[in-house]
Design a protein around this motif. Sequence first.
Motif, short mmCIF file in Angstrom:
data_model
loop_
_atom_site.label_atom_id
_atom_site.label_comp_id
_atom_site.label_asym_id
_atom_site.label_seq_id
_atom_site.Cartn_x
_atom_site.Cartn_y
_atom_site.Cartn_z
N GLU A 18 -45.88 -6.38 -27.04
CA GLU A 18 -47.21 -6.60 -26.01
C GLU A 18 -47.13 -5.50 -25.33
OE1 GLU A 18 -49.51 -8.88 -26.10
OE2 GLU A 18 -48.74 -10.24 -27.57
N VAL A 19 -48.29 -5.02 -24.85
CA VAL A 19 -48.38 -3.89 -23.88
C VAL A 19 -48.94 -4.12 -22.61
CG1 VAL A 19 -49.66 -1.50 -23.48
CG2 VAL A 19 -48.90 -2.25 -26.04
N PHE A 20 -48.08 -3.66 -21.69
CA PHE A 20 -48.44 -3.91 -20.36
C PHE A 20 -48.50 -2.69 -19.33
CE2 PHE A 20 -46.58 -7.77 -21.63
CZ PHE A 20 -47.56 -8.80 -21.56
N ASP A 21 -49.31 -2.48 -18.15
CA ASP A 21 -49.49 -1.68 -17.18
C ASP A 21 -49.03 -2.23 -15.75
OD1 ASP A 21 -51.86 -2.40 -16.90
OD2 ASP A 21 -52.94 -0.33 -17.37
N ASP A 22 -49.46 -3.59 -15.93
CA ASP A 22 -49.25 -4.22 -14.77
C ASP A 22 -48.13 -5.19 -14.45
OD1 ASP A 22 -49.81 -5.78 -12.52
OD2 ASP A 22 -51.40 -7.27 -13.35
N PRO A 23 -47.36 -4.86 -13.66
CA PRO A 23 -46.00 -5.48 -13.61
C PRO A 23 -46.19 -6.87 -13.55
CG PRO A 23 -46.12 -3.93 -11.50
CD PRO A 23 -47.35 -3.67 -12.51
N LYS A 24 -47.14 -7.32 -12.58
CA LYS A 24 -47.25 -8.84 -12.48
C LYS A 24 -47.30 -9.44 -13.84
CE LYS A 24 -48.79 -9.12 -7.70
NZ LYS A 24 -49.51 -7.88 -7.40
N GLN A 25 -48.51 -8.99 -14.48
CA GLN A 25 -48.58 -9.55 -15.94
C GLN A 25 -47.49 -9.74 -16.95
OE1 GLN A 25 -52.26 -7.61 -17.52
NE2 GLN A 25 -53.47 -8.56 -15.95
N ALA A 26 -46.53 -8.57 -16.49
CA ALA A 26 -45.57 -8.23 -17.40
C ALA A 26 -44.63 -9.58 -17.03
CB ALA A 26 -44.82 -6.94 -17.47
N TYR A 27 -44.21 -9.59 -15.85
CA TYR A 27 -43.46 -10.76 -15.15
C TYR A 27 -43.77 -11.98 -16.05
CZ TYR A 27 -42.12 -7.45 -11.45
OH TYR A 27 -41.68 -6.23 -10.49
N GLU A 28 -44.99 -12.30 -15.80
CA GLU A 28 -45.58 -13.53 -16.26
C GLU A 28 -45.39 -13.81 -17.81
OE1 GLU A 28 -46.47 -16.00 -14.22
OE2 GLU A 28 -46.11 -14.50 -12.88
N TYR A 29 -45.55 -12.68 -18.37
CA TYR A 29 -45.51 -12.86 -20.01
C TYR A 29 -43.86 -12.98 -20.15
CZ TYR A 29 -44.86 -11.48 -24.65
OH TYR A 29 -44.46 -11.16 -26.17
#
Length: 420
Positions: A118-129
């Motif tokens: 998966e690709v992320f640029d938002d740390p919050k969404q990355a933490y949740e993932y």
Amino acid sequence: MVNVLVVGSGGREHALSWKLSQSSHVDKVYTAPGNGGTENNIPISVDKIDELAAFALENNCFTVVGPEAPLALGIVDKFNEKNLQIFGPTKNAAQLESSKIWAKQFMKRNEIPTAEFEVFDDPKQAYEYVKSISHPVVIKADGLTAGKGVIICDSTQEALVAIDIILVKKTFGDAGNKIIIEERIDGIEASYIALCDVNITIPMASSQDHKRIYDNDRGPNTGGMGAYSPTPIINDSMAEKIQKRIIEKTSSSMKNEGIPFIGFLYAGIMIKNGEPCVLEFNVRMGDPECQPITMRMDFDLYDYLFGAVEGRLSSLPPISWKKQTAVCVVLASKGYPKSYLKNEEIKGLDQKDEATFVFHAGTKKKNNSIFTNGGRVLGVTSLGNTLESAISNAYSATEKISWPNKYCRTDIGKKGLVYR
Ligand code: AMP
Ligand code: GLY
């Protein structure tokens, strides 16, 4: 006769210069900026593309690019515009290495085997993932980080810290504006490099790198602490799988997408349950893999690099390899891949043995003496009739070389011995 300009300053570039200088078509090999072991050094750094082009024009050079940075900057496009002959992929094609996200998406749409991501640029969404999944992950900065932007995580906590390091603290600068969170695959790793022109791909000899700093693959990742070729991990049937499903598929898919790939295509492979998948692509020779591979080449490398640029690989005779195994043990400065001392005088370089060639990397020459000038300093590379004898030859040669803060792994090649 032609002159050759090798761009770069590492062990890989010393090996390329060494091999190219043996060609019957090559007059003089220049290296820019080179190191303490390369001859005819030209003091132009690898990102000064206009200066490199001016030098190549003035000196009638065929240019061979070692590292990824100038390729990602578009050195090949620039030289092509000026009708200068250069070996390597264009800037667009170099995205296979310069953007890990681009490479992953390319592999996904072309069904080239690789880990789920998966690709992320938002740390919050990355933490949740990472909190929402149960499998172990590897977190990678999108851009070029000299091999340092990959964090292998053993727990959710480590994954949270890794996201922080790359996306929040921006430890890798803009290269970390986006991350990939990838399924961690625990298998056996090997390097598979092919020479590509627009039409065909020619496999180079297989090899295996040793990326971690300490013995038994412990400690942080490095550029590579040693390599050997060939590796029994890639037997004939595995080579065929990699060649068909990964290398040829990548080459034809790049061509279909209008971005033909010319150059060395390096697939970092993980093999699990007999199936290979791609961990990363590099668009150049590996370092240190290049050192043992070039030691085993029984062909005129210039002919094939020039042939690739001209799209004539299919008309050249098959390449052949020395039957022997080659092992390269990297001698590094203690402290690498973190901080280390430079400017220590290296002793014992004048002791030659037939089986060994010492490729320089982070070295510089001052008044005919050689001093350390980087993390990875030398690649002591030896041939042997078996993997055991090549290991033994390489380690005997390393013992003759010394400086105060010399460090090397003591188990290079050992991973291959279990396959006898
Ligand atoms: P890369 O630069 O993407 O090849 O990553 C550097 C190193 O991290 C690789 O050589 C592997 O040792 C390790 N690595 C990368 N991706 C994965 C993965 N999906 N699973 C396990 N290890 C990995
Ligand atoms: N030895 C790994 C690399 O060249 O990227």
